[in-house]
Every structure is written in structure tokens, then in C-alpha cells.
Design a protein around this motif. Structure first.
Motif, PDB file in Angstrom:
ATOM      1  N   ASP A 108       0.819  -1.212   0.000  1.00  0.00           N
ATOM      2  CA  ASP A 108       0.000   0.000   0.000  1.00  0.00           C
ATOM      3  C   ASP A 108       0.855   1.266   0.000  1.00  0.00           C
ATOM      4  O   ASP A 108       0.460   2.287  -0.572  1.00  0.00           O
ATOM      5  N   LEU A 109       2.014   1.203   0.640  1.00  0.00           N
ATOM      6  CA  LEU A 109       2.887   2.371   0.726  1.00  0.00           C
ATOM      7  C   LEU A 109       3.558   2.693  -0.600  1.00  0.00           C
ATOM      8  O   LEU A 109       3.995   3.831  -0.827  1.00  0.00           O
ATOM      9  N   VAL A 110       3.643   1.706  -1.482  1.00  0.00           N
ATOM     10  CA  VAL A 110       4.380   1.868  -2.732  1.00  0.00           C
ATOM     11  C   VAL A 110       3.542   2.585  -3.799  1.00  0.00           C
ATOM     12  O   VAL A 110       4.057   2.988  -4.829  1.00  0.00           O
ATOM     13  N   TYR A 111       2.262   2.782  -3.542  1.00  0.00           N
ATOM     14  CA  TYR A 111       1.383   3.400  -4.537  1.00  0.00           C
ATOM     15  C   TYR A 111       1.633   4.901  -4.687  1.00  0.00           C
ATOM     16  O   TYR A 111       1.182   5.510  -5.644  1.00  0.00           O
ATOM     17  N   GLU A 112       2.324   5.499  -3.743  1.00  0.00           N
ATOM     18  CA  GLU A 112       2.615   6.935  -3.843  1.00  0.00           C
ATOM     19  C   GLU A 112       3.806   7.162  -4.770  1.00  0.00           C
ATOM     20  O   GLU A 112       4.865   6.570  -4.586  1.00  0.00           O
TER      21      GLU A 112
END
Length: 485
Positions: A221-225
């Protein structure tokens, strides 16, 4: 003889093979970085991600009136071909490179540009009609292209890793059901503890893997930014005011991923904390997988002089000198995968720490380490499930024999005769080789009926009401309740 075309950059002219889709800057980088011997071509997800970024950038620039429709269409078509798997052999730069990923970005710019030129009816290298920097790289910098592409590629790879982990999880769960009635001895500190079932052991491993699927999903989820539109350091220099928002929207559309634009592009361009977080989760997966493989090796040790509670499927002869020897090669190779992942985590940590001011130039080795960890873990999970766990069988008689002869049975006597007497029995059984059962009877601590019920192994694999002897002085509240019922 090979034919060449002359290309130039700010350092001068250089001959490029006439049929190469890459150009002068890619050629320089190929010759400069003989590091891993692994070219970008071995990482198709990264190439696809770079193509998505370039496609979205061309589309955004065209919609903002910065790039002609003809050029945009040609770039988009070339990018779509890369996404479909074409021309990946033209990505010849080593995956570990200096320059914060500039060579990777230029490799993409040049391949896309030359294929687009070809689609437009021009010769490779005819940059007067379409330029790798002025057109394909318009409104971009390596410093927003490379990390954004890296994030997209990681998301795609992480999804495959989680799929593989779920396969392994289900394989362990199936064995847990198959072995639900196989009684065995549990162990702590490699010493006899208390009875359990083999099914409980395998089910526990399934739960362990399932928990880690959730942890990987949370890290993903953190990699979507992403930081598209940041250009060099996050200020958006040389980009249209609406470019960052527009290119992010285009990327969401073409990738179908829920990407988000970073709220602070200056921060996002220099901060690699997300990779440290992700690498730490991958290390967690690796460590737990390795622990499980250690257990499989211990439980299958033997066949005559070890625990020999389970049989791993024989995969290959195990020795060039010892005939008939078969080794636990699949758990062993997964152990080694785990060691490599732990090492990669150290690399990611050091590379992330090495960032300076507005940029971290070490992102290529961060990407390489993460890709290697993800792919090795994915293959390791599938290999362990297919070539080991699915074929495991239980040595039921051996498991029960170990339970019946274990000193660990004395633990069940604690609530009934107390710790001191239980320890006394354990010591005597160890000294004499006698059974716990017979020693208790001989000492008259419990009747045969009481002892049979207490030491019935099936009664010791889950919580149950204690049946206490009526003449015990110290009774627990639970014992009193049952005695009075």
C-alpha cells in the motif's frame, strides 16, 4: 560486417549499431557498468513500468498542448509494444548503475524514440523528427521517472509474490488437515515438551505464512505513492503546472493501479523510506520461511538416527560417496533464499541511508535488491510447495512411539501431584529408563484410572477440565468446581 550510424551527445560522437533501437547514451552506459552482468532486459516488469511512465507522459504532454498528436501517438504505440514484451532485448544497461537511474531512463528514452521514429516512417537515429530527450523525456527527469517506474514494477512483482505465498499457505493447510489425527511430541529448546498433533504443527506454519501475506499487502500500500511531476528535485521545474496531476491520472488509467501523487514532491524525491519498510517485510517473510524449513529438516532427519517423524519427497541422490543418501535439498535451497534476502535488506538499508540532500542516487541498487528478494521469495515459495510440502508423508507409528516413551508426559501431572513430585518422576525415569506411567503407579501418587485418563495423549493436545484427585489438599478453582459438580 556490422553497419553503424553516428550519434552524438554532450561528450562527443560515437558509432551505434545501425539496427540498434538504443542510442549513444545507452551504449556509453553499457560499456561503463560491468557490475552484475545482468542487463535491464532481465527485469521485464521494470521495462513495462518505464513504458507506462513514458506513455502517460506523452499523453499528458499532448493533452496540455506541449507535444504534437503525431509525436504522441508514435510514442504511445512504441510504449504499448514494450508493455506487450517487444524490444526488451534492447535494454542492455546493467541493472546496477551510477547516476541514480539516468542510464535506465535514457535506455528507455532511446528505444522508445527509435521505435516511434520507425513507426513514423523515419530511420533509426533520425532525431530531427523525434528526439529522445526533447520529446520522449518531455516534462520529466530521471529523478521522477525512475522511482515512479520502480514503484509500479514493485507493485506488479509483489502481487505475484503474494499469490505464491498463498499457494504455500494452502499447501500447509491441506497437510494440516491430512495429519490432524497424527499424535506426536511437541518440543521446546529441542527437548521433549508436551504432545500435539502433526496437523497442529503444519496448520501453525500455514497461519504463519498467511500472516505474512497480510504484512506484504500492507507494505505494498505504501508503494502506490509516486513523485511524477517532481522533475529534478521536486519543484516541478520545466513542467506545466497541471502536468503532475495530469500524468498521474494518465498513469492510473493505463496501469489500472490506484496510484497517488505525493503531497510533497520535494520530500518524495529524496525519501526512500518506503523501500526500507518493504525490504524489512520481505526479510520477515524470509526469516519465517527459513525457520519453517529448519523444522522440516529436523523432523525429517534420519532415517534411522534422527527424529524421522515425516518423510520429505526424495528429489535427487544426496551424495557422491554415500550410496542411498537423500538430502532435504528443497528446504535447504529455501534457507539459502532467506539468507540472500536478509543480505539484500542490509543493502537496501545502507543505500537508503546514503541519500544526500535532495536525491538518493543509490536507487538502482535498491531496486535490484528488492527485485531479487521478491523474485527469489516467489520462486522459493512455489518450489517449497510443489516439490516438498505437497509430497510430505507422516511416519505415524514413529510419532506415537516417541510420545509414549517421552519424559514430557510428566508435564500433564503437574496439576494433579504438584511440580516437585512431577520433577522427581522425570528424574527417575531419566535415570532408570523406566516409564513415567509405571513410576507414578509404583509410588502410589495416582490410581490407575486417574493416571490412564490424565496421560491419555489425546487429552493433552487441547485445553480441558482437570479431573483432580479428591484427596488433594490444594485444589484450583476449576478442580473444585468439577469436584463439586
Amino acid at each position: 560486417m556490422n553497419e553503424y550510424r553516428m550519434e552524438h551527445d554532450s561528450l562527443g560522437e560515437i558509432l551505434v549499431p545501425e539496427d540498434a533501437y538504443y542510442g549513444v547514451q545507452t551504449l556509453r552506459a553499457r560499456d561503463n557498468f560491468h557490475i552484475t552482468g545482468i542487463p535491464m532486459a532481465h527485469y521485464p516488469r521494470l521495462i513495462e513500468a518505464l513504458a507506462y511512465v513514458k506513455l502517460a507522459a506523452a499523453d499528458a504532454n499532448a493533452s496540455l498542448g506541449l507535444l504534437s498528436e503525431e509525436k504522441s501517438r508514435a510514442i504511445v504505440r512504441a510504449c504499448e509494444e514494450l508493455v506487450s514484451g517487444k524490444l526488451h532485448d534492447q535494454f542492455v544497461v546493467d541493472i546496477v548503475q551510477g547516476g541514480a537511474g539516468t542510464s535506465a531512463n535514457m535506455n528507455a528514452n532511446e528505444v522508445i524514440c527509435n521505435r516511434a521514429l520507425e513507426l513514423m516512417g523515419f530511420k533509426l537515429g533520425d532525431y530531427d523528427h523525434l528526439h529522445p530527450l526533447n520529446d520522449v523525456n518531455m516534462s520529466q527527469s530521471t529523478n521522477d521517472v525512475f522511482p515512479s517506474a520502480l514503484n509500479i514494477a514493485l507493485i506488479l512483482d509483489l502481487r505475484e509474490l503474494m499469490d505464491a505465498m498463498r499457494v504455500l499457505q494452502k499447501t500447509f493447510a491441506a497437510k494440516g488437515l491430512e495429519f490432524a489425527d497424527v499424535l506426536k511430541m511437541g518440543r521446546t529448546q529441542l527437548q521433549d515438551a508436551v504432545p500435539m498433533t502433526l496437523g497442529q504443527e503444519f496448520t501453525a506454519w500455514s497461519v504463519m505464512i498467511g500472516e505474512d501475506v497480510q504484512r506484504v499487502d500492507e507494505a505494498e500500500d505504501l508503494v502506490y505513492e509516486i513523485n511524477m511531476g517532481a522533475t529534478a528535485i521536486g519543484t516541478g521545474l520545466n513542467a506545466h503546472p497541471d502536468y503532475a496531476r495530469t500524468v498521474t491520472e494518465k498513469l492510473i488509467e493505463v496501469t489500472t493501479l490506484n496510484l497517488t501523487m505525493s503531497p510533497d514532491l520535494v520530500e518524495a524525491t529524496q525519501d526512500t523510506g518506503v523501500y526500507v519498510q518493504l525490504s524489512g517485510v520481505l526479510k520477515r517473510v524470509a526469516v519465517k520461511l527459513s525457520k519453517i524449513c529448519n523444522d522440516l529438516r529436523l523432523l525429517s532427519s534420519g532415517p534411522r538416527c534422527g527424529l524421522n517423524e515425516i518423510n520429505l519427497p526424495p528429489m535427487q541422490p544426496g551424495s557422491s560417496i554415500m550410496p542411498g543418501k537423500v538430502n532435504p535439498v528443497i528446504p535447504e535451497v529455501v534457507n539459502q533464499v532467506a539468507f540472500a534476502v536478509v543480505g539484500n535488506d542490509v543493502t537496501v538499508s545502507m543505500a537508503s541511508e546514503a541519500g544526500q540532500l535532495e536525491l538518493n542516487v543509490m536507487e538502482p541498487v535498491i531496486g535490484y535488491s528488492l527485485f531479487q528478494s521478491i523474485n527469489m521469495l516467489r520462486r522459493g515459495c512455489l518450489t517449497l510447495a510443489d516439490k516438498c510440502v505437497s509430497g510430505i508423508t507422516a511416519n505415524r507409528e514413529r510419532c506415537r512411539e516417541l510420545v509414549e516413551h517421552s519424559i514430557g508426559l510428566v508435564t500433564a501431572l503437574n496439576p494433579h501431584i504438584g511440580y516437585e513430585k512431577s520433577a522427581e518422576i522425570a528424574k527417575e525415569a531419566m535415570r532408570t529408563g523406566g516409564s513415567v506411567y509405571q513410576i507414578v503407579l509404583d509410588k502410589g501418587y495416582l490410581s490407575k484410572d486417574e493416571l490412564d485418563d490424565i496421560l491419555k495423549p489425546e487429552n493433552m493436545i487441547k485445553p480441558r477440565y482437570l479431573r483432580c484427585s479428591p484427596d488433594r489438599v490444594e485444589k484450583t478453582a476449576l478442580c473444585e468446581k468439577e469436584a463439586n459438580s
